[in-house]
Design a protein around this motif. Structure first.
Motif, PDB file in Angstrom:
ATOM      1  N   VAL A   1      -7.916 -10.900 -32.887  1.00 55.37           N
ATOM      2  CA  VAL A   1      -8.949 -11.780 -32.806  1.00 55.37           C
ATOM      3  C   VAL A   1     -10.054 -11.653 -31.539  1.00 55.37           C
ATOM      4  CG1 VAL A   1      -9.725 -14.246 -33.194  1.00 55.37           C
ATOM      5  CG2 VAL A   1      -7.669 -13.339 -34.527  1.00 55.37           C
ATOM      6  N   ASN A   2      -9.382 -11.618 -30.562  1.00 59.63           N
ATOM      7  CA  ASN A   2     -10.380 -11.732 -29.386  1.00 59.63           C
ATOM      8  C   ASN A   2     -10.233 -10.494 -28.504  1.00 59.63           C
ATOM      9  OD1 ASN A   2     -11.629 -12.790 -27.044  1.00 59.63           O
ATOM     10  ND2 ASN A   2      -9.730 -13.503 -26.291  1.00 59.63           N
ATOM     11  N   SER A   3     -11.334 -10.278 -27.787  1.00 62.05           N
ATOM     12  CA  SER A   3     -11.241  -9.109 -26.881  1.00 62.05           C
ATOM     13  C   SER A   3     -11.623  -9.904 -25.595  1.00 62.05           C
ATOM     14  CB  SER A   3     -12.137  -7.870 -27.369  1.00 62.05           C
ATOM     15  OG  SER A   3     -13.608  -8.213 -27.274  1.00 62.05           O
ATOM     16  N   ALA A   4     -10.837  -9.347 -24.367  1.00 58.21           N
ATOM     17  CA  ALA A   4     -11.104  -9.986 -23.160  1.00 58.21           C
ATOM     18  C   ALA A   4     -10.508  -9.184 -21.978  1.00 58.21           C
ATOM     19  CB  ALA A   4     -10.683 -11.209 -23.133  1.00 58.21           C
ATOM     20  N   ILE A   5     -10.921  -9.147 -20.940  1.00 59.39           N
ATOM     21  CA  ILE A   5     -10.378  -8.479 -19.761  1.00 59.39           C
ATOM     22  C   ILE A   5      -9.288  -9.324 -19.114  1.00 59.39           C
ATOM     23  CG2 ILE A   5     -12.670  -7.592 -19.022  1.00 59.39           C
ATOM     24  CD1 ILE A   5     -12.257  -9.768 -16.473  1.00 59.39           C
ATOM     25  N   GLU A   6      -8.277  -8.625 -18.542  1.00 56.69           N
ATOM     26  CA  GLU A   6      -7.238  -9.283 -17.780  1.00 56.69           C
ATOM     27  C   GLU A   6      -7.451  -9.698 -16.352  1.00 56.69           C
ATOM     28  OE1 GLU A   6      -4.019  -6.494 -18.000  1.00 56.69           O
ATOM     29  OE2 GLU A   6      -3.087  -7.720 -19.863  1.00 56.69           O
ATOM     30  N   THR A   7      -7.376 -10.772 -15.821  1.00 56.91           N
ATOM     31  CA  THR A   7      -7.677 -11.268 -14.540  1.00 56.91           C
ATOM     32  C   THR A   7      -6.758 -10.968 -13.614  1.00 56.91           C
ATOM     33  OG1 THR A   7      -6.671 -13.626 -14.960  1.00 56.91           O
ATOM     34  CG2 THR A   7      -8.810 -13.161 -15.813  1.00 56.91           C
ATOM     35  N   CYS A   8      -5.432 -10.837 -13.928  1.00 57.59           N
ATOM     36  CA  CYS A   8      -4.387 -10.775 -12.735  1.00 57.59           C
ATOM     37  C   CYS A   8      -4.396  -9.307 -12.331  1.00 57.59           C
ATOM     38  CB  CYS A   8      -3.158 -11.038 -13.178  1.00 57.59           C
ATOM     39  SG  CYS A   8      -2.578  -9.660 -14.900  1.00 57.59           S
ATOM     40  N   ARG A   9      -4.250  -9.112 -10.955  1.00 55.11           N
ATOM     41  CA  ARG A   9      -4.115  -7.818 -10.170  1.00 55.11           C
ATOM     42  C   ARG A   9      -2.650  -7.726  -9.494  1.00 55.11           C
ATOM     43  NH1 ARG A   9      -9.421  -6.024  -9.286  1.00 55.11           N
ATOM     44  NH2 ARG A   9     -10.867  -7.660  -9.724  1.00 55.11           N
ATOM     45  N   ASP A  10      -2.487  -6.266  -9.306  1.00 58.35           N
ATOM     46  CA  ASP A  10      -1.024  -6.103  -8.673  1.00 58.35           C
ATOM     47  C   ASP A  10      -0.633  -6.959  -7.326  1.00 58.35           C
ATOM     48  OD1 ASP A  10      -0.826  -4.303 -10.457  1.00 58.35           O
ATOM     49  OD2 ASP A  10      -1.537  -2.631  -9.193  1.00 58.35           O
ATOM     50  N   GLY A  11       0.402  -7.486  -7.673  1.00 59.27           N
ATOM     51  CA  GLY A  11       0.878  -8.485  -6.504  1.00 59.27           C
ATOM     52  C   GLY A  11       0.378  -9.725  -6.373  1.00 59.27           C
ATOM     53  N   ASP A  12      -0.292 -10.065  -7.443  1.00 61.07           N
ATOM     54  CA  ASP A  12      -0.899 -11.404  -7.361  1.00 61.07           C
ATOM     55  C   ASP A  12      -0.196 -12.164  -8.506  1.00 61.07           C
ATOM     56  OD1 ASP A  12      -2.789 -13.701  -7.245  1.00 61.07           O
ATOM     57  OD2 ASP A  12      -4.433 -12.828  -7.814  1.00 61.07           O
ATOM     58  N   SER A  13       0.168 -13.267  -8.322  1.00 63.18           N
ATOM     59  CA  SER A  13       0.683 -14.269  -9.380  1.00 63.18           C
ATOM     60  C   SER A  13      -0.102 -15.319  -9.727  1.00 63.18           C
ATOM     61  CB  SER A  13       2.392 -14.627  -8.845  1.00 63.18           C
ATOM     62  OG  SER A  13       2.305 -15.408  -7.795  1.00 63.18           O
ATOM     63  N   SER A  14      -1.213 -15.702  -8.901  1.00 60.62           N
ATOM     64  CA  SER A  14      -2.087 -16.649  -9.221  1.00 60.62           C
ATOM     65  C   SER A  14      -2.671 -16.707 -10.452  1.00 60.62           C
ATOM     66  CB  SER A  14      -2.936 -17.013  -8.017  1.00 60.62           C
ATOM     67  OG  SER A  14      -3.880 -15.688  -7.956  1.00 60.62           O
ATOM     68  N   HIS A  15      -2.787 -15.552 -11.105  1.00 57.91           N
ATOM     69  CA  HIS A  15      -3.650 -15.551 -12.494  1.00 57.91           C
ATOM     70  C   HIS A  15      -2.519 -15.212 -13.670  1.00 57.91           C
ATOM     71  CE1 HIS A  15      -6.926 -15.177  -9.783  1.00 57.91           C
ATOM     72  NE2 HIS A  15      -7.471 -15.561 -10.563  1.00 57.91           N
TER      73      HIS A  15
END
Length: 581
Positions: A424-438
């Motif tokens: 239904v939706n297309s979006a980017i992922e906000t998390c990066r390697d080693g980052d658990s805040s997203h």
């Protein structure tokens, strides 16, 4: 003969007495060593300053880097090389060679200052290490942030020791501690400049070297109860001050973000006043006949900010290769509807079509309003209109939703050709390697069983602000009904944090296809570390965060991307004293 016998008997008794004295002394020595270890542990609890003497701060990770690389404080084994071999073999291989130092240019620990353990003690240590080896895989991954915390705590402890008056006999140890402090300060600077310390062997060795030095200096200052009490009081007071300042700063930032500048009030009032002076036939915008054409590129913008909406429209049209096929659907509230329409009557977006609607004219929205009024988190109706896109645009199969705090820098026609794969939706992922805040656990309350059973806490968060929606699949999969169901649950239970972003993640969970990161860069309203190359490559840049580009608290280096799509020579802007900053 009797004299010889008496002499031998006397010699034997003296030997027995000497042996008993030696045994007693040896026992007392080992007792003192055990007492020293107990005192060190007691001091550790009293200092509560980080690392092995840290307060259990709930804002920090419970995994301490030094817990995984514990240096034996009583036997002073110093630095050891890390490898993946069996711990018992590793200890046997290094047992006869005494103390080993880290490779590279790191300073070595003086071998004469550290006692060499006996073979039995080495085997005892190896047994302890081997016993904990099987749990190694279950330990959480240590990242750069945890190393920074550990080094900050080490510096606090080291500086505390350096302020204590020293004797001449401890001067060598003090010089060693000062050297370690310089190493950690340099390393800390690298970590705060976004260097990945978790992969640096040299960084790990320097942290361990500092820990070994602190272990030695604790033995040199066995009676630090007065200093410990004073430091404990200072730490408590500092933490309270820091917590208060952080709360005050966040509250003031939120107030500033919600405050509309005086010039914007002036602009809205002037536009509204002029709109009602027009004849009714002059209220309509041109080219409204094309708003249902499925062959055009349809953009949806939900906004109550006139200039923010103008920047989105101007940037999209100026970067498009087919602006004549663009249709903007702007939805606002009844208060700003006249001003919004008047602005675009006077500032038409070139060959593009613009259609402005009043959300209060949507009769089907009454159910949403009733649910929203029960919870203060749902007072911003415009933020939740995205969950009713098929109702707003029943004649469309696809629509690109843009937040009013974005700037378009590239032609977006290609995004209509992205394969949705039944999503239904297309979006980017906000998390990066080693980052658990997203990750999802940062927004949802996983202590609630319904959340725990429905979602993965480590799932990556999706970026919202530029999203393509497949309305055909939306209707088929009943996404709006899913939203209504979760909205009712959230009204009864505390399932997530405030705002519409948690609901975005919940409703479109497993219904989103990933876009390349260059389509959408977020964080210009909160992150000062974004690089110029990354921003210039992005198709859409998003001022997500509190520091919006039209506010005085905006990040200065990002304002130019927004200002260039606004004509500050416009008569209305000049009359209301709205100027570029």
């Amino acid at each position: 003969m009797k004299i010889s016998t008496l002499f031998l008997l006397t010699f034997f008794m003296a030997f027995v007495c000497f042996s008993m004295v030696v045994f007693t002394c040896r026992k007392e020595i080992f007792g003192l060593r055990d007492k020293e270890a107990s005192d060190v542990n007691q001091m550790t609890d009293e200092f509560e300053l980080g690392g092995p003497f840290s307060v259990k701060d709930p804002t920090r990770s419970s995994s301490d880097p030094m817990e995984r690389i514990r240096i034996d404080q009583d036997n002073g084994e110093g630095l050891k090389e890390l490898d993946e071999t069996n711990p018992v073999d590793r200890c046997d291989a290094s047992g006869e060679n005494g103390l080993k130092s880290g490779s590279g240019g790191d300073a070595e620990v003086d071998k004469h200052d550290v006692a060499t353990p006996t073979r039995e003690e080495r085997h005892g240590l190896c047994d302890q290490e081997a016993a904990g080896e099987h749990n190694k895989s279950s330990l959480p991954q240590i990242g750069t942030r945890e190393y920074i915390w550990e080094m900050e705590d080490q510096l606090i402890m080291a500086n505390a020791y350096l302020k204590i008056p020293t004797e001449k006999s401890s001067s060598k140890l003090v010089r060693e501690l000062k050297s370690r402090v310089k190493e950690i300060e340099k390393l800390l600077g690298r970590g705060k400049n976004h260097t990945d310390l978790s992969r640096s062997r040299s960084a790990l060795q320097k942290i361990r070297a500092m820990e070994a030095t602190l272990s030695k200096i604790r033995k040199a200052y066995p009676d630090c109860s007065a200093e410990a009490s004073e430091l404990r009081v200072k730490v408590t007071i500092s933490k309270e001050k820091l917590r208060k300042q952080q709360n005050d700063g966040l509250r003031f930032t939120q107030i500033a973000a919600r405050t509309i500048p005086k010039g914007y009030h002036c602009l809205s009032m002037r536009l509204t006043s002029d709109f009602f002076t027009l004849n009714p036939e002059e209220h309509e915008l041109q080219l409204v006949d094309n708003i249902q054409n499925p062959d055009y590129y349809h953009y949806a913008i939900f906004s109550d900010n006139i200039l923010a909406c103008a920047v989105v429209v101007n940037s999209t049209v100026s970067t498009s290769k087919e602006p004549e096929k663009i249709i903007f659907h702007v939805v606002t509230d009844s208060l700003n509807f006249p001003a919004m329409r008047m602005w675009f009557l006077l500032n038409t977006p070139g060959p593009a079509t613009i259609h402005i609607e009043n959300m209060d004219s949507f009769e089907w929205l009454s159910i949403f309003k009733q649910a929203g009024l029960q919870d203060s988190r749902y007072t911003s109706s415009l933020s939740h209109l995205r969950f009713y896109l098929p109702h707003i645009f029943p004649y469309l199969s696809k629509v690109l939703l843009l937040d009013h705090d974005v700037v378009v820098q590239r032609d977006l026609r290609e995004i209509w050709r992205v394969e949705m794969k039944g999503k239904v939706n297309s979006a980017i992922e906000t998390c990066r390697d080693g980052d658990s805040s997203h990750q999802l656990k940062m927004l949802l309350n996983f202590s609630e069983p319904i959340i725990l059973s429905s979602f993965d806490p480590k799932a990556c968060l999706w970026g919202f602000g530029m999203n393509m929606f497949n309305l055909i699949e939306w209707r088929r999969q009943g996404i709006t009904m899913t939203y209504d169901r979760w909205l009712q649950r959230g009204a009864r239970l505390q399932l997530w944090k405030a705002g519409s972003l948690p609901l975005d993640q919940v409703v479109f969970y497993n219904h989103t296809v990933r876009l390349d990161r260059q389509w959408h860069v977020l964080g210009l309203g909160e992150d000062t570390s974004l690089g110029k190359k990354e921003l210039e490559k992005a198709a859409v840049i998003h001022y997500s965060g509190f520091m919006k580009p039209w506010l005085d608290i905006a990040i200065p280096k990002y304002k130019g991307y927004w200002n260039k799509f606004l004509d500050y020579d416009n008569p209305y802007l000049r009359k209301c004293n709205i100027v570029t900053t």
